[in-house]
Each structure stands twice: as structure tokens, then as C-alpha cells.
Enzyme design. Sequence first.
Site, PDB file in Angstrom:
ATOM      1  N   ALA A  68       2.960   4.361  -1.049  1.00 28.67           N
ATOM      2  CA  ALA A  68       3.090   5.151  -2.248  1.00 28.67           C
ATOM      3  C   ALA A  68       3.131   6.576  -2.016  1.00 28.67           C
ATOM      4  CB  ALA A  68       1.864   4.958  -3.194  1.00 28.67           C
TER       5      ALA A  68
ATOM      6  N   PHE B 220      -5.839  15.953   0.656  1.00 31.79           N
ATOM      7  CA  PHE B 220      -6.694  15.429  -0.440  1.00 31.79           C
ATOM      8  C   PHE B 220      -8.222  16.285  -0.377  1.00 31.79           C
ATOM      9  CE2 PHE B 220      -3.872  12.199   0.497  1.00 31.79           C
ATOM     10  CZ  PHE B 220      -3.613  11.768  -0.872  1.00 31.79           C
TER      11      PHE B 220
ATOM     12  N   LEU C 214       0.802  -1.262   0.265  1.00 35.61           N
ATOM     13  CA  LEU C 214       0.160  -0.019  -0.099  1.00 35.61           C
ATOM     14  C   LEU C 214       0.775   1.527  -0.046  1.00 35.61           C
ATOM     15  CD1 LEU C 214      -2.548  -0.923   2.749  1.00 35.61           C
ATOM     16  CD2 LEU C 214      -2.762  -1.566   0.398  1.00 35.61           C
TER      17      LEU C 214
ATOM     18  N   SER D 167      -4.804   1.917  -9.046  1.00 35.13           N
ATOM     19  CA  SER D 167      -5.573   3.149  -8.911  1.00 35.13           C
ATOM     20  C   SER D 167      -6.482   3.533 -10.041  1.00 35.13           C
ATOM     21  CB  SER D 167      -4.750   4.217  -8.591  1.00 35.13           C
ATOM     22  OG  SER D 167      -5.475   5.389  -8.564  1.00 35.13           O
TER      23      SER D 167
ATOM     24  N   ALA E 246      -2.511  18.662 -15.959  1.00 34.34           N
ATOM     25  CA  ALA E 246      -3.429  17.801 -16.696  1.00 34.34           C
ATOM     26  C   ALA E 246      -4.473  17.271 -15.617  1.00 34.34           C
ATOM     27  CB  ALA E 246      -2.683  16.846 -17.559  1.00 34.34           C
TER      28      ALA E 246
ATOM     29  N   TYR F 163       2.043  10.193 -11.236  1.00 36.01           N
ATOM     30  CA  TYR F 163       1.404   9.329 -10.315  1.00 36.01           C
ATOM     31  C   TYR F 163       0.910   8.142 -11.157  1.00 36.01           C
ATOM     32  CZ  TYR F 163      -1.648   7.154  -6.851  1.00 36.01           C
ATOM     33  OH  TYR F 163      -2.433   6.244  -6.412  1.00 36.01           O
TER      34      TYR F 163
ATOM     35  N   LYS G  96      -9.633  18.019   2.951  1.00 39.41           N
ATOM     36  CA  LYS G  96      -9.268  19.378   3.074  1.00 39.41           C
ATOM     37  C   LYS G  96     -10.604  20.162   3.333  1.00 39.41           C
ATOM     38  CE  LYS G  96      -7.447  23.248   0.122  1.00 39.41           C
ATOM     39  NZ  LYS G  96      -6.571  23.458  -1.097  1.00 39.41           N
TER      40      LYS G  96
ATOM     41  N   GLU H 219      -6.818   6.242 -11.092  1.00 38.55           N
ATOM     42  CA  GLU H 219      -5.913   7.295 -11.857  1.00 38.55           C
ATOM     43  C   GLU H 219      -5.224   6.730 -13.120  1.00 38.55           C
ATOM     44  OE1 GLU H 219      -4.936  10.781 -11.601  1.00 38.55           O
ATOM     45  OE2 GLU H 219      -6.884  10.463 -10.709  1.00 38.55           O
TER      46      GLU H 219
HETATM   47  P1  NAP Z   1      -1.597   7.368   2.156  1.00 41.25           P
HETATM   48  O1  NAP Z   1      -2.406   7.606   3.326  1.00 41.25           O
HETATM   49  O2  NAP Z   1      -0.615   8.531   1.334  1.00 41.25           O
HETATM   50  O3  NAP Z   1      -0.755   6.309   2.602  1.00 41.25           O
HETATM   51  C1  NAP Z   1       0.414   5.699   1.788  1.00 41.25           C
HETATM   52  C2  NAP Z   1       1.709   5.428   2.819  1.00 41.25           C
HETATM   53  O4  NAP Z   1       2.852   4.961   2.116  1.00 41.25           O
HETATM   54  C3  NAP Z   1       2.254   6.690   3.938  1.00 41.25           C
HETATM   55  O5  NAP Z   1       1.884   5.971   5.213  1.00 41.25           O
HETATM   56  C4  NAP Z   1       3.461   6.598   3.310  1.00 41.25           C
HETATM   57  O6  NAP Z   1       4.428   6.870   4.623  1.00 41.25           O
HETATM   58  C5  NAP Z   1       3.912   5.505   2.767  1.00 41.25           C
HETATM   59  N1  NAP Z   1       5.349   5.603   1.947  1.00 41.25           N
HETATM   60  C6  NAP Z   1       5.302   6.451   1.124  1.00 41.25           C
HETATM   61  N2  NAP Z   1       6.592   6.266   0.553  1.00 41.25           N
HETATM   62  C7  NAP Z   1       7.432   5.150   1.072  1.00 41.25           C
HETATM   63  C8  NAP Z   1       8.345   4.646   0.917  1.00 41.25           C
HETATM   64  N3  NAP Z   1       9.343   5.067   0.112  1.00 41.25           N
HETATM   65  N4  NAP Z   1       8.581   3.433   1.645  1.00 41.25           N
HETATM   66  C9  NAP Z   1       7.728   3.061   2.710  1.00 41.25           C
HETATM   67  N5  NAP Z   1       6.559   3.619   2.876  1.00 41.25           N
HETATM   68  C10 NAP Z   1       6.215   4.815   1.919  1.00 41.25           C
HETATM   69  O7  NAP Z   1      -2.433   6.620   1.253  1.00 41.25           O
HETATM   70  P2  NAP Z   1      -3.773   5.578   1.154  1.00 41.25           P
HETATM   71  O8  NAP Z   1      -4.880   6.571   0.681  1.00 41.25           O
HETATM   72  O9  NAP Z   1      -3.737   4.977   2.226  1.00 41.25           O
HETATM   73  O10 NAP Z   1      -3.580   4.613  -0.306  1.00 41.25           O
HETATM   74  C11 NAP Z   1      -2.913   3.397   0.095  1.00 41.25           C
HETATM   75  C12 NAP Z   1      -2.322   2.980  -1.429  1.00 41.25           C
HETATM   76  O11 NAP Z   1      -3.639   2.906  -2.251  1.00 41.25           O
HETATM   77  C13 NAP Z   1      -1.487   3.959  -2.086  1.00 41.25           C
HETATM   78  O12 NAP Z   1      -0.724   3.152  -2.771  1.00 41.25           O
HETATM   79  C14 NAP Z   1      -2.200   4.622  -2.976  1.00 41.25           C
HETATM   80  O13 NAP Z   1      -1.405   5.095  -4.108  1.00 41.25           O
HETATM   81  C15 NAP Z   1      -3.064   3.879  -3.386  1.00 41.25           C
HETATM   82  N6  NAP Z   1      -4.387   4.231  -3.597  1.00 41.25           N
HETATM   83  C16 NAP Z   1      -5.217   5.225  -2.897  1.00 41.25           C
HETATM   84  C17 NAP Z   1      -6.513   5.564  -3.282  1.00 41.25           C
HETATM   85  C18 NAP Z   1      -7.227   6.572  -2.444  1.00 41.25           C
HETATM   86  O14 NAP Z   1      -8.466   7.022  -2.834  1.00 41.25           O
HETATM   87  N7  NAP Z   1      -7.131   6.397  -1.340  1.00 41.25           N
HETATM   88  C19 NAP Z   1      -7.188   5.101  -4.526  1.00 41.25           C
HETATM   89  C20 NAP Z   1      -6.433   4.301  -5.361  1.00 41.25           C
HETATM   90  C21 NAP Z   1      -5.056   3.435  -5.008  1.00 41.25           C
HETATM   91  P3  NAP Z   1       4.513   8.628   5.272  1.00 41.25           P
HETATM   92  O15 NAP Z   1       3.341   8.574   6.124  1.00 41.25           O
HETATM   93  O16 NAP Z   1       5.997   8.449   5.560  1.00 41.25           O
HETATM   94  O17 NAP Z   1       4.383   9.414   3.941  1.00 41.25           O
HETATM   95  O1  F7E Z   2      -8.550  15.263  -5.828  1.00 44.59           O
HETATM   96  C1  F7E Z   2      -9.650  18.184  -7.279  1.00 44.59           C
HETATM   97  C2  F7E Z   2      -8.440  17.722  -7.862  1.00 44.59           C
HETATM   98  O2  F7E Z   2      -6.387  15.043  -4.413  1.00 44.59           O
HETATM   99  C3  F7E Z   2      -9.851  14.932  -6.311  1.00 44.59           C
HETATM  100  C4  F7E Z   2      -5.564   9.636  -4.225  1.00 44.59           C
HETATM  101  O3  F7E Z   2      -6.019   8.801  -3.439  1.00 44.59           O
HETATM  102  O4  F7E Z   2      -7.464   9.090  -5.682  1.00 44.59           O
HETATM  103  C5  F7E Z   2      -6.909  10.315  -5.209  1.00 44.59           C
HETATM  104  O5  F7E Z   2      -6.199  11.180  -6.103  1.00 44.59           O
HETATM  105  C6  F7E Z   2     -10.158  15.893  -7.309  1.00 44.59           C
HETATM  106  C7  F7E Z   2      -9.163  16.393  -8.361  1.00 44.59           C
HETATM  107  O6  F7E Z   2      -7.751  12.979  -5.150  1.00 44.59           O
HETATM  108  C8  F7E Z   2      -8.692  20.628  -4.924  1.00 44.59           C
HETATM  109  O7  F7E Z   2      -7.976  18.475  -9.061  1.00 44.59           O
HETATM  110  C9  F7E Z   2     -10.013  20.738  -6.399  1.00 44.59           C
HETATM  111  O8  F7E Z   2      -9.710  16.364  -9.618  1.00 44.59           O
HETATM  112  O9  F7E Z   2      -8.584  14.529  -3.501  1.00 44.59           O
HETATM  113  P1  F7E Z   2      -7.752  14.424  -4.870  1.00 44.59           P
HETATM  114  P2  F7E Z   2      -7.108  12.469  -6.662  1.00 44.59           P
HETATM  115  O10 F7E Z   2      -6.302  13.321  -7.433  1.00 44.59           O
HETATM  116  O11 F7E Z   2      -8.673  12.081  -7.351  1.00 44.59           O
HETATM  117  C10 F7E Z   2      -6.836   8.478  -6.609  1.00 44.59           C
HETATM  118  C11 F7E Z   2      -7.889   7.306  -7.107  1.00 44.59           C
HETATM  119  C12 F7E Z   2      -5.474   7.698  -6.128  1.00 44.59           C
HETATM  120  O12 F7E Z   2      -5.241   6.758  -6.481  1.00 44.59           O
HETATM  121  C13 F7E Z   2      -4.616   8.829  -5.348  1.00 44.59           C
HETATM  122  O13 F7E Z   2      -3.781   8.108  -4.876  1.00 44.59           O
HETATM  123  O14 F7E Z   2     -10.322  17.250  -6.514  1.00 44.59           O
HETATM  124  N1  F7E Z   2      -9.258  19.558  -6.254  1.00 44.59           N
HETATM  125  N2  F7E Z   2      -9.332  21.421  -5.643  1.00 44.59           N
HETATM  126  C14 F7E Z   2      -8.448  19.476  -5.460  1.00 44.59           C
HETATM  127  N3  F7E Z   2      -7.729  18.370  -5.024  1.00 44.59           N
HETATM  128  C15 F7E Z   2      -6.921  18.614  -3.956  1.00 44.59           C
HETATM  129  N4  F7E Z   2      -5.947  17.830  -3.536  1.00 44.59           N
HETATM  130  N5  F7E Z   2      -6.835  19.802  -3.477  1.00 44.59           N
HETATM  131  C16 F7E Z   2      -7.523  20.905  -3.816  1.00 44.59           C
HETATM  132  O15 F7E Z   2      -7.441  21.958  -3.257  1.00 44.59           O
END
Ligand code: NAP
Ligand code: F7E
Length: 348
Positions: free
Chosen positions: A90, A196, A88, A134, A288, A157, A200, A136
Site C-alpha cells: 500500500a 511515521f 500488505l 486499517s 483532517a 488513505y 521519526k 484509519e
Molecule cells: P509499509 O512499510 O509502507 O509497506 C508497504 C509496502 O507496500 C512497501 O514495501 C511498498 O513498497 C509496497 N508498495 C507500495 N505500493 C506498491 C505497489 N504499487 N505495488 C507493489 N508494492 C507496493 O507498510 P506497513 O507498515 O508494513 O503496512 C503493511 C500494510 O498494512 C499496508 O497495507 C498498510 O496500509 C497496512 N496497515 C499498516 C498499519 C501500521 O500501523 N503499520 C496499520 C494498519 C494497516 P515500496 O517500499 O516500494 O514503497
Molecule cells: O501518525 C501525528 C499524526 O503517521 C500518528 C499508518 O501505519 O497507522 C499509521 O497511520 C499521529 C497522527 O501514523 C507528526 O498527525 C504528529 O495523528 O505515525 P503516523 P497514522 O497516521 O496513525 C494507521 C493505522 C495506518 O493504517 C497507516 O498505514 O501522529 N503526528 N507529528 C505526526 N505524524 C507523522 N507521520 N509525522 C509527524 O511529524
Amino acid sequence: MTKRALITGVVGQDGSYLAELLLSKGYIVRGITRRASYPHTQRIDHLFKQHDDRDPATQFRVTYADLTDSSSLGNVLQEFEPTEVYNLAAQSHVGISFETGESTLDINAIGPFRLLDSIRRAGAKDVRYYQASSSEMFGASPPPQSEATPFLPQSPYGVSKVAAFYLTRMHRIAYGMFASNGILFNHESPRRGLNFVTRKITLSISQIVAGELDRIQLGNLDAKRDWGFSGDYVEGIWRILQHSEPDDFVIATGEMHTVRDFLGKTFGILDLDWEDFVTQTDRFLRPAEVPALLGDATKARKLLGWKPTVGFDELCRMMLESDLAAKGLTLDQAKAKAKLLKPRRRGA
Ligand code: NAP
Ligand code: F7E
């Protein structure tokens, strides 16, 4: 045999919920975290209280390792001998990946390679590997998106996650490893990272009500996302690794909302009009954008029996309530405070 799960990213949002889930199922869980200048284990501190890591037989322990450091990964694999590995960890912020492209690719794409390669070289063929892929990766591909939708990533990403997705499949095909991808759409919770968009917004509302903030600055309000609850999604992650064979699965709610909708819903809970409190600024626009994500999780429903339990309205309320509670406010108290705010914001 007791299952042994290694979770990378255990101090993150999903890692903390997954650790709770696996511990409740009787797993022995090992998390890895990288070194930070200031410890940030708040999402798992309650687990340290329940599981004393000075006890050699403890069910839960955390070790320092880093996805950019092969030797640390090899060491923890050798010492812990997991039966399941959940990758997990990233650099998970899409916007920031435009500024830190190289390290994002290193952690998110080469990192999974290091881990898969270490498992393979350890000859641990029976280990089941989960890769956090993801939505994304679909990027500009129009919705709805399923396992059959082409990838068209729009950010460093997204590109990093496409590389990791194919590296996972490649290890499955070339070496017969049990390596699966969960293609998860956005999922949130009270533990969501503060920068996020959902968190936020709910955090900012709590600050506005507490008199600590006047306005929220946001970027693209038209983006559409399929937002679910992290607690539901870690159940999907676990089911993916319990399936009879390795495969790739979309996990999503099948409902899509704009950022405006999220603002309307959360401010609406306190009878506030979000337009009184939000400034749109170019500062948070990305080079983008991914315009619209809407997942089709039919395959996960049919093969894994997975479905979400928390809908959009409940998610908004849960996140807002949690941020208000951290300010010592119930929903009713916050509503009363919000009433006093309204005329001031409108300049009356
Ligand atoms: P998160 O809260 O950002 O957690 C990611 C964790 O990875 C953090 O604790 C971070 O540690 C750790 N990390 C970053 N770089 C590292 C490294 N070099 N070595 C070891 N650990 C490291 O993300 P999440 O929302 O739980 O998501 C979990 C996973 O699902 C991620 O891979 C994300 O990309 C993927 N994902 C998330 C979503 C979503 O909507 N949440 C959707 C699709 C996929 P630090 O705290 O030290 O930074
Ligand atoms: O943005 C818009 C922004 O950063 C959602 C990660 O968990 O989901 C996440 O990525 C939308 C985007 O999430 C702000 O431009 C507007 O269109 O909450 P976000 P994300 O980019 O969708 C995917 C599935 C992952 O895998 C990722 O790890 O909201 N937006 N205004 C904003 N976004 C942020 N962060 N901050 C703003 O002020």
C-alpha cells in the site's frame, strides 16, 4: 501439503516480519516488490542470505510485480500458485495520501480489486486472501473501536482502505472466496518507515544524542493512538488466515497514548525532557485528523487466541535502543552523552 504464501509489500515493515514468520513455519514464500530507482530491500536482506534464490528449490524468492499492473499480478499468481495471499502492499502514509490521493486510491483500493479479481478469474477458489485493512477506516468514530464500529474515514488513505475492505467482503459474499480483513491498529518496530511519528521520534533522538540534530519538528502532539508491535501483529495476520472461516478481525493492544506520551517515554529513557527538543509546526498538520484510536480486539482474542506480547514501554525502549545501536551507542553510553547535552539545550 506445503503451504505457499504470496506476500505483497514484502520489503515493507510487516511484509518482512511476516516473511520471517512463514519461513519459520516451513512455508514456501514468494514476495513481490515494485521497481524502485534504488533497491531498498534492507528489511529482507538477511532472508536472501539464508535462502539462495539461485537454488530452484529455494524457500524464499522475490519477484517484480506492481499492484497497479494487473498483468504482473496475474503472471505471478499463475506461475507461483499460492495457497495463501497476503496483500500488505500500500501507499501507507496517511499524511502523504492528501498529496497523492489518486495514486493512493489506485494502489490501495483498485490494487486489491485487481488481485482479488485475478485470483477469482484464475479459478483458484481455495486460495485464502488477507487484506491489510486499517483502524484509519474508523477515522472520526469515537473510541473504543471494534468490528461493529461505523467507518468514518478522514483521509484519501482511510477512504481507500474502506473501499478495499468492502471489496474483500464482496468477493467473500458474491463468489464464496476465502477473503478476510485484518483491521490493524498502529503497529511499529525498529523497521518502521522513517516518516511515521514513532520512528521519526526515536531516530531523531539518536541523532540528537550523536550531535547530528538540534530539534525535532512535529505536527499534532495531541493525537491518540493504540500502538502495538509489528512482530505481534503479523502473528495475528497469520491466525486470521488459519481460522476455519473467512471473517474480519480487529487486532489492537487496547491501550491508548498520545504523541506527547510517546515523546515523554522515549526522551525519559535518557533522562531528557522532550520539551527541550521539540518544535510544534503546522507543516506536519493534516487537512483532517483522526483524533483517537483505541482498539477492542476481544473477537481476535476469543476466536483466534491472539494477544499482544509487547507493551508500550517495551516498544518505546526497543525502537530507541535500535536507533541508538545504529549510531554505535548502547543505552548507557547514550545516557552519558545525554547528560552533557542537557545543560546546553537549556542554554546553561
Ligand atoms: P509499509 O512499510 O509502507 O509497506 C508497504 C509496502 O507496500 C512497501 O514495501 C511498498 O513498497 C509496497 N508498495 C507500495 N505500493 C506498491 C505497489 N504499487 N505495488 C507493489 N508494492 C507496493 O507498510 P506497513 O507498515 O508494513 O503496512 C503493511 C500494510 O498494512 C499496508 O497495507 C498498510 O496500509 C497496512 N496497515 C499498516 C498499519 C501500521 O500501523 N503499520 C496499520 C494498519 C494497516 P515500496 O517500499 O516500494 O514503497
Ligand atoms: O501518525 C501525528 C499524526 O503517521 C500518528 C499508518 O501505519 O497507522 C499509521 O497511520 C499521529 C497522527 O501514523 C507528526 O498527525 C504528529 O495523528 O505515525 P503516523 P497514522 O497516521 O496513525 C494507521 C493505522 C495506518 O493504517 C497507516 O498505514 O501522529 N503526528 N507529528 C505526526 N505524524 C507523522 N507521520 N509525522 C509527524 O511529524
